[in-house]
Design an enzyme around this catalytic site. Structure first.
Site, PDB file in Angstrom:
ATOM      1  N   ARG A  39       3.019 -26.094 -13.438  1.00  0.00           N
ATOM      2  CA  ARG A  39       1.874 -25.770 -12.568  1.00  0.00           C
ATOM      3  C   ARG A  39       2.325 -24.771 -11.512  1.00  0.00           C
ATOM      4  O   ARG A  39       3.311 -25.013 -10.793  1.00  0.00           O
ATOM      5  CB  ARG A  39       1.339 -27.040 -11.903  1.00  0.00           C
ATOM      6  CG  ARG A  39       0.044 -26.833 -11.120  1.00  0.00           C
ATOM      7  CD  ARG A  39      -0.495 -28.175 -10.644  1.00  0.00           C
ATOM      8  NE  ARG A  39      -1.703 -28.022  -9.847  1.00  0.00           N
ATOM      9  CZ  ARG A  39      -1.907 -28.588  -8.672  1.00  0.00           C
ATOM     10  NH1 ARG A  39      -0.977 -29.380  -8.136  1.00  0.00           N
ATOM     11  NH2 ARG A  39      -3.035 -28.413  -8.006  1.00  0.00           N
ATOM     12  N   PHE A  44       0.998 -21.014  -2.671  1.00  0.00           N
ATOM     13  CA  PHE A  44       0.945 -22.461  -2.483  1.00  0.00           C
ATOM     14  C   PHE A  44       2.249 -23.092  -2.935  1.00  0.00           C
ATOM     15  O   PHE A  44       3.097 -23.440  -2.115  1.00  0.00           O
ATOM     16  CB  PHE A  44      -0.254 -23.049  -3.220  1.00  0.00           C
ATOM     17  CG  PHE A  44      -0.382 -24.555  -3.102  1.00  0.00           C
ATOM     18  CD1 PHE A  44       0.161 -25.259  -2.034  1.00  0.00           C
ATOM     19  CD2 PHE A  44      -1.074 -25.274  -4.087  1.00  0.00           C
ATOM     20  CE1 PHE A  44       0.038 -26.648  -1.932  1.00  0.00           C
ATOM     21  CE2 PHE A  44      -1.202 -26.659  -3.993  1.00  0.00           C
ATOM     22  CZ  PHE A  44      -0.648 -27.334  -2.918  1.00  0.00           C
ATOM     23  N   GLN A  47       5.398 -26.184  -9.405  1.00  0.00           N
ATOM     24  CA  GLN A  47       5.650 -27.612  -9.653  1.00  0.00           C
ATOM     25  C   GLN A  47       6.319 -27.817 -10.996  1.00  0.00           C
ATOM     26  O   GLN A  47       5.952 -27.206 -11.999  1.00  0.00           O
ATOM     27  CB  GLN A  47       4.326 -28.391  -9.608  1.00  0.00           C
ATOM     28  CG  GLN A  47       4.488 -29.899  -9.770  1.00  0.00           C
ATOM     29  CD  GLN A  47       3.176 -30.645  -9.560  1.00  0.00           C
ATOM     30  OE1 GLN A  47       2.269 -30.142  -8.906  1.00  0.00           O
ATOM     31  NE2 GLN A  47       3.068 -31.846 -10.109  1.00  0.00           N
ATOM     32  N   ASN A  86       3.306 -36.457  -6.457  1.00  0.00           N
ATOM     33  CA  ASN A  86       2.950 -37.847  -6.724  1.00  0.00           C
ATOM     34  C   ASN A  86       1.485 -37.954  -7.140  1.00  0.00           C
ATOM     35  O   ASN A  86       0.753 -36.965  -7.166  1.00  0.00           O
ATOM     36  CB  ASN A  86       3.246 -38.734  -5.501  1.00  0.00           C
ATOM     37  CG  ASN A  86       2.471 -38.293  -4.266  1.00  0.00           C
ATOM     38  OD1 ASN A  86       1.261 -37.997  -4.348  1.00  0.00           O
ATOM     39  ND2 ASN A  86       3.134 -38.271  -3.114  1.00  0.00           N
ATOM     40  N   PHE A  97       7.840 -30.265  -6.289  1.00  0.00           N
ATOM     41  CA  PHE A  97       7.305 -28.911  -6.145  1.00  0.00           C
ATOM     42  C   PHE A  97       8.067 -28.187  -5.050  1.00  0.00           C
ATOM     43  O   PHE A  97       8.716 -28.811  -4.194  1.00  0.00           O
ATOM     44  CB  PHE A  97       5.789 -28.921  -5.866  1.00  0.00           C
ATOM     45  CG  PHE A  97       5.380 -29.603  -4.584  1.00  0.00           C
ATOM     46  CD1 PHE A  97       5.281 -28.891  -3.388  1.00  0.00           C
ATOM     47  CD2 PHE A  97       5.055 -30.959  -4.572  1.00  0.00           C
ATOM     48  CE1 PHE A  97       4.892 -29.514  -2.217  1.00  0.00           C
ATOM     49  CE2 PHE A  97       4.660 -31.591  -3.406  1.00  0.00           C
ATOM     50  CZ  PHE A  97       4.572 -30.862  -2.220  1.00  0.00           C
ATOM     51  N   LEU A 106      -0.617 -31.105   2.961  1.00  0.00           N
ATOM     52  CA  LEU A 106       0.199 -32.064   2.220  1.00  0.00           C
ATOM     53  C   LEU A 106       1.001 -32.982   3.143  1.00  0.00           C
ATOM     54  O   LEU A 106       1.599 -33.951   2.671  1.00  0.00           O
ATOM     55  CB  LEU A 106       1.156 -31.327   1.284  1.00  0.00           C
ATOM     56  CG  LEU A 106       0.514 -30.417   0.231  1.00  0.00           C
ATOM     57  CD1 LEU A 106       1.588 -29.793  -0.645  1.00  0.00           C
ATOM     58  CD2 LEU A 106      -0.489 -31.179  -0.623  1.00  0.00           C
ATOM     59  N   HIS A 110       3.093 -36.228   0.963  1.00  0.00           N
ATOM     60  CA  HIS A 110       4.234 -35.935   0.099  1.00  0.00           C
ATOM     61  C   HIS A 110       5.490 -35.859   0.960  1.00  0.00           C
ATOM     62  O   HIS A 110       5.446 -35.363   2.096  1.00  0.00           O
ATOM     63  CB  HIS A 110       4.024 -34.614  -0.642  1.00  0.00           C
ATOM     64  CG  HIS A 110       2.830 -34.631  -1.560  1.00  0.00           C
ATOM     65  ND1 HIS A 110       2.929 -34.895  -2.901  1.00  0.00           N
ATOM     66  CD2 HIS A 110       1.517 -34.417  -1.305  1.00  0.00           C
ATOM     67  CE1 HIS A 110       1.725 -34.849  -3.446  1.00  0.00           C
ATOM     68  NE2 HIS A 110       0.850 -34.550  -2.494  1.00  0.00           N
TER      69      HIS A 110
END
Length: 324
Positions: A39, A44, A47, A86, A97, A106, A110
């Site tokens: 991903r 951003f 991942q 997660n 990531f 986030l 995370h």
């Protein structure tokens, strides 16, 4: 990466073991090797770490399928932070990531546990790979992983990040940018002489990024170096048989200087590579007009002209067969 939450050891311990594969068994592939970054979202994060399904729906840890969150003290306040992916509270596994920009939404969800301290260029490379629905079109594999006892010293232009926005050194003045880009160009020249055209290309592109960044007022020296790098890139792309790219950089120089002999010559070489012999002859002729008496130019023009005549003869023969 470097662990920065050592007082909460679960995450760094899990990540380290998955890097080395030291707890891998026949039943459980507890190893990042040959997994992918599944991903990718520009500005951003990237991942990866799905070691079981490779698509973001799997994962495992050295502690079992999942383990708890430890601490949310560290914030997602800059690029290149290593954080746990997660599916909600206390669902950490092997997926992680790396941020490519601040991601404050986030925070508190995370756990940040490390940071990329060398090799940021690889993160940017993955970030800008072609994607469809946030998945890279070409798989970005982890082909090697482990633990370094110590961080190797930066060599040559490695003291400068691959992208100027990530650089911690002063590049706010033309003199500083010129110093950095000259070092990159010289590294590229060395690699080109060693016929390592791919790595040479990356050095020249890196120099171009610094020369083109908008955080300083450029001057004539920087503009001249930009032209040199563009010409060197054209030479690299010709050597790599990427002729359309070579033409693109020659055109950039000719837009600024229509009397650039090297641009016409290297564009002619690229056009020969594409089989566009009529255009190649035109470029060789223009280069010869600008630099009369150059034997290499004259020989190249003669060769291209002969290739053009052969091509036209083949075309005539092909057309004549069509109308018999």
């Amino acid at each position: 990466s470097s662990g920065i939450n050592a007082e909460w050891p679960l995450r760094p311990g899990n990540f380290r073991a998955l890097c080395t594969g030291e707890q891998k068994t026949e039943e459980m592939n507890l190893h990042f090797l040959n997994s992918i970054f599944h991903r990718v979202i520009i500005d951003f994060m990237i991942q990866g770490g799905d070691i079981t399904r490779l698509d973001g729906t799997g994962g495992n840890s050295i502690y079992g399928p999942q383990f708890d969150d430890e601490n949310f003290d560290r914030l997602h306040d800059r690029a290149f932070l290593l954080s746990m992916a997660n599916r909600g509270p206390n669902t950490n596994s092997s997926q992680f990531f790396i941020t490519t920009a601040p991601a404050p939404h986030l925070d508190g969800k995370h756990v940040v546990f490390g940071e990329v301290v060398r090799g940021q260029s690889a993160v940017r490379e993955i970030e800008h790979t072609k994607c469809k629905d946030d998945k890279p079109v070409t798989d970005c594999w982890i082909s090697g992983c482990g633990v370094l006892e110590r961080l190797p010293d930066a060599v040559g232009d490695e003291v400068y990040s691959d992208h100027p926005q990530d650089c911690s050194l002063d590049i706010s003045k033309a003199t500083k940018v010129l110093e950095a880009a000259t070092m990159m160009k010289e590294c590229g020249n060395k690699l080109f002489k060693e016929q390592d055209y791919l790595r040479a290309k990356h050095k020249y592109l890196k120099a171009m990024r610094y020369l083109n960044h908008d955080g300083y007022d450029t001057d004539e020296s920087c503009k001249n170096l930009q032209t040199t790098c563009q010409l060197n890139l054209a030479q690299c792309y010709n050597s790599l048989s990427q002729f359309k790219e070579a033409i693109k950089f020659c055109n950039k120089v000719l837009e600024k200087d229509s009397s650039s002999t090297k641009s016409y010559f290297r564009r002619a070489k690229a056009r020969e590579g594409l089989g566009e012999f009529d255009l190649a002859v035109g470029d060789y002729k223009r280069a010869a007009e600008l630099n009369p008496g150059d034997k290499a130019l004259a020989n190249s023009l003669l060769r291209a002209d002969q290739m053009l005549k052969r091509q036209r003869n083949k075309d005539r023969q092909a057309y004549s067969k069509m109308f018999k």
